[in-house]
Design a protein around this motif. Structure first.
Motif, PDB file in Angstrom:
ATOM      1  N   UNK A  87       0.631  -1.213  -0.015  1.00  0.00           N
ATOM      2  CA  UNK A  87       0.051   0.003   0.169  1.00  0.00           C
ATOM      3  C   UNK A  87       1.008   1.085  -0.099  1.00  0.00           C
ATOM      4  N   UNK A  88       1.834   1.395   0.890  1.00  0.00           N
ATOM      5  CA  UNK A  88       2.680   2.668   0.908  1.00  0.00           C
ATOM      6  C   UNK A  88       3.475   2.762  -0.327  1.00  0.00           C
ATOM      7  N   UNK A  89       3.965   1.830  -0.923  1.00  0.00           N
ATOM      8  CA  UNK A  89       4.588   1.922  -2.148  1.00  0.00           C
ATOM      9  C   UNK A  89       3.848   2.495  -3.192  1.00  0.00           C
ATOM     10  N   UNK A  90       2.647   2.135  -3.434  1.00  0.00           N
ATOM     11  CA  UNK A  90       1.757   2.799  -4.294  1.00  0.00           C
ATOM     12  C   UNK A  90       1.293   4.165  -4.002  1.00  0.00           C
ATOM     13  N   UNK A  91       0.907   4.480  -2.686  1.00  0.00           N
ATOM     14  CA  UNK A  91       0.524   5.723  -2.206  1.00  0.00           C
ATOM     15  C   UNK A  91       1.629   6.645  -2.437  1.00  0.00           C
ATOM     16  N   UNK A  92       2.664   6.293  -1.965  1.00  0.00           N
ATOM     17  CA  UNK A  92       3.615   7.174  -2.013  1.00  0.00           C
ATOM     18  C   UNK A  92       3.938   7.552  -3.627  1.00  0.00           C
ATOM     19  N   UNK A  93       3.960   6.654  -4.363  1.00  0.00           N
ATOM     20  CA  UNK A  93       4.169   7.014  -5.841  1.00  0.00           C
ATOM     21  C   UNK A  93       3.347   7.899  -6.093  1.00  0.00           C
ATOM     22  N   UNK A  94       1.927   7.865  -5.823  1.00  0.00           N
ATOM     23  CA  UNK A  94       0.967   8.490  -6.525  1.00  0.00           C
ATOM     24  C   UNK A  94       1.090   9.807  -5.901  1.00  0.00           C
ATOM     25  N   UNK A  95       1.372  10.136  -4.481  1.00  0.00           N
ATOM     26  CA  UNK A  95       1.530  11.437  -3.857  1.00  0.00           C
ATOM     27  C   UNK A  95       2.939  12.119  -4.479  1.00  0.00           C
ATOM     28  N   UNK A  96       3.802  11.536  -4.982  1.00  0.00           N
ATOM     29  CA  UNK A  96       5.047  11.903  -5.358  1.00  0.00           C
ATOM     30  C   UNK A  96       4.757  12.659  -6.892  1.00  0.00           C
ATOM     31  N   UNK A  97       3.787  11.822  -7.552  1.00  0.00           N
ATOM     32  CA  UNK A  97       3.257  12.364  -8.755  1.00  0.00           C
ATOM     33  C   UNK A  97       2.490  13.277  -8.928  1.00  0.00           C
ATOM     34  N   UNK A  98       1.738  13.621  -7.978  1.00  0.00           N
ATOM     35  CA  UNK A  98       0.682  14.723  -7.577  1.00  0.00           C
ATOM     36  C   UNK A  98      -0.428  14.508  -8.715  1.00  0.00           C
ATOM     37  N   UNK A  99      -0.651  13.342  -9.368  1.00  0.00           N
ATOM     38  CA  UNK A  99      -1.795  13.214 -10.328  1.00  0.00           C
ATOM     39  C   UNK A  99      -2.797  12.356  -9.738  1.00  0.00           C
ATOM     40  N   UNK A 100      -3.887  12.477 -10.495  1.00  0.00           N
ATOM     41  CA  UNK A 100      -5.045  11.537 -10.054  1.00  0.00           C
ATOM     42  C   UNK A 100      -5.379  10.967 -11.385  1.00  0.00           C
ATOM     43  N   UNK A 101      -5.934   9.800 -11.241  1.00  0.00           N
ATOM     44  CA  UNK A 101      -6.438   8.892 -12.419  1.00  0.00           C
ATOM     45  C   UNK A 101      -5.376   8.349 -13.130  1.00  0.00           C
ATOM     46  N   UNK A 139      16.583   3.813   1.836  1.00  0.00           N
ATOM     47  CA  UNK A 139      16.333   4.959   2.773  1.00  0.00           C
ATOM     48  C   UNK A 139      15.140   5.036   3.516  1.00  0.00           C
ATOM     49  N   UNK A 140      14.319   4.014   3.179  1.00  0.00           N
ATOM     50  CA  UNK A 140      12.788   4.150   3.719  1.00  0.00           C
ATOM     51  C   UNK A 140      12.559   3.335   5.033  1.00  0.00           C
ATOM     52  N   UNK A 141      12.414   4.115   5.922  1.00  0.00           N
ATOM     53  CA  UNK A 141      12.161   3.616   7.331  1.00  0.00           C
ATOM     54  C   UNK A 141      10.842   3.084   7.436  1.00  0.00           C
ATOM     55  N   UNK A 142      10.820   2.359   8.633  1.00  0.00           N
ATOM     56  CA  UNK A 142       9.505   1.888   9.057  1.00  0.00           C
ATOM     57  C   UNK A 142       8.348   2.833   9.256  1.00  0.00           C
ATOM     58  N   UNK A 143       8.996   3.897  10.104  1.00  0.00           N
ATOM     59  CA  UNK A 143       8.057   5.150  10.640  1.00  0.00           C
ATOM     60  C   UNK A 143       7.745   6.085   9.351  1.00  0.00           C
ATOM     61  N   UNK A 144       8.161   5.814   8.183  1.00  0.00           N
ATOM     62  CA  UNK A 144       7.890   6.471   7.011  1.00  0.00           C
ATOM     63  C   UNK A 144       6.492   6.184   6.614  1.00  0.00           C
ATOM     64  N   UNK A 145       6.112   4.712   6.641  1.00  0.00           N
ATOM     65  CA  UNK A 145       4.983   4.059   6.117  1.00  0.00           C
ATOM     66  C   UNK A 145       3.850   4.140   7.174  1.00  0.00           C
TER      67      UNK A 145
END
Length: 426
Positions: A108-122, A179-185
């Motif tokens: 979930x986190x990988x997909x969620x963060x990717x979408x947030x980084x892109x700042x795009x919907x759809x 570089x991803x920490x557990x607290x980051x997710x």
């Protein structure tokens, strides 16, 4: 299960005998389910046996994502509570823990963060994930993330980038992963920090949360010690039932055939499947999008299951990325083959080592529980005489058959608990 002198053989069997004693004193006019409800309401969760390791596995918030995956894998668990390393020593349990990290949450986190980084919907989640990875892993890896390495995709998209089995070696060596920490997710956790029981809560409460309320596991928190005493999982409950198979209260429903109990709930036309030639990442994407813990892999052009991929199997993409290097693309079929070879060579046990675990509609519930417990699996597929899928039974389905929620039972139990994030699953 008891030994020859009649004494319980295990803590679970001892617990079963306690239920048996309570069963015998219930009002005769009560139905079997009502009797069990009354029995389980009388037993506190503090009596539930501790996990086999006798110690709750915790993950520190500053651990890397890779370290968390290794810890979950080594201890053969689906999830673990995350301890906030910055919390003061006298912190309450609410402040001591950040939440629970699980394999599903990692996806979930990988997909969620990717979408947030892109700042795009759809935009397709895997396509966005590929864009987010491209800087640190290269275009070939990015192509694989969106499934563009599959034969089906390449045939429909001439000239699209090709990739090979080196994808996950590149991913796990990238800065994005290291570089991803557990607290980051923490955003992918189910609760804030999580829904917990106190030792005085009843078995009935616990069983309802694990069935009707779709929780996979429940921490039991000692408010005095401000720590987790135990984590009760659906699998642990199924093991308890297996240990109680010879007791009368179990036989009242365990001896019935699946179709007599209305099982399976999920029929074939509702089962989410993946074709053996589809990219394995597509299987994990489907699990995340549909909120399911596993999917059957079916032979191309048919309905015959050839294997099963569970959400926890994503560990094999991260802890042994080198095993796919001989494949031009990592399809669901190639994934199953590579992991089985890896497990055999390293003499490791896993449900993936077994062929598809199935049952028939005429099997008894006891038969199914014995299979689920002995094979350490969370779902079993119902097939016909030719091996075609007819339905699916999960641990939750079985637990839901032994209890029901009385009207107004939970009252204000859920007050103050934050809602489940839309990006997560229970």
């Amino acid at each position: 299960m008891v030994v020859e002198d009649g004494s319980p053989k295990s803590p679970e069997a001892k617990l079963g005998l306690e239920v048996e004693d309570l069963w015998d004193i219930q009002e005769p006019q009560l139905s079997p389910t009502e009797k069990l409800n009354a029995c389980f309401e009388s037993i506190p969760v503090s009596e539930f046996p501790q996990a086999s390791s006798s110690q709750v596995i915790e993950i520190k918030s500053d651990a890397s994502l890779g370290e968390a995956v290794q810890l979950l894998s080594q201890n053969k668990i689906l999830s673990a509570p995350v301890v906030d390393v910055d919390a003061p020593e006298d912190a309450s349990w609410l402040d001591r823990y950040l939440g629970i990290v699980e394999f599903a949450g990692i996806v979930v986190w990988i997909l969620h963060q990717s979408e947030k980084k892109a700042g795009l919907e759809g935009i397709d989640a895997a396509e966005v994930f590929a864009k987010a990875l491209q800087e640190s892993t290269g275009p070939a890896v990015a192509a694989a993330a969106s499934g563009m390495s599959s034969p089906r995709y390449r045939s429909s998209q001439p000239g699209s980038p090709k990739t090979d089995g080196n994808f996950f070696e590149s991913l796990t060596s990238s800065d994005f992963y290291k570089n991803t920490k557990v607290k980051d997710i923490s955003g992918s956790f189910r609760w804030a920090p999580f829904l917990a029981l106190q030792p005085s809560n009843s078995f009935l409460t616990m069983l309802l949360l694990l069935s009707k309320y779709r929780m996979k596991s429940i921490p039991v928190v000692d408010l005095g010690d401000r720590k987790i005493d135990n984590i009760i999982t659906q699998a642990a409950v199924i093991h308890m039932l297996e240990e109680c198979a010879d007791l009368q209260w179990f036989k009242s429903w365990g001896s019935k055939k699946l179709h007599e109990l209305g099982l399976p709930y999920m029929k074939n036309n509702r089962i989410i499947k993946v074709d053996e030639d589809e990219p394995v990442l597509q299987a994990f994407r489907i699990m995340q999008e549909k909120g399911v813990g596993g999917v059957p892999v079916v032979a191309s052009g048919g309905n015959k299951a050839v294997g099963n991929i569970s959400i926890r199997d994503i560990q094999f993409l991260l802890i042994a990325p080198e095993i796919y290097k001989d494949y031009r693309s990592i399809t669901a079929k190639n994934f199953l083959t590579a992991v089985k070879n890896y497990l055999e060579e390293n003499k490791k046990e896993s449900p993936l080592m077994s062929s598809m675990i199935t049952c028939k509609k005429d099997d008894t519930l006891k038969d199914v529980i014995m299979k689920l417990d002995s094979m350490k699996i969370h779902r079993i597929y119902v097939v016909d005489g030719e091996g075609n899928l007819e339905g699916l039974i999960t641990l939750r389905d079985i637990i839901s058959k032994i209890v029901h929620e009385p009207r107004g039972y939970f009252g204000d139990f859920f007050d103050g608990i934050l809602p489940i994030p839309q990006t997560s699953r229970v």
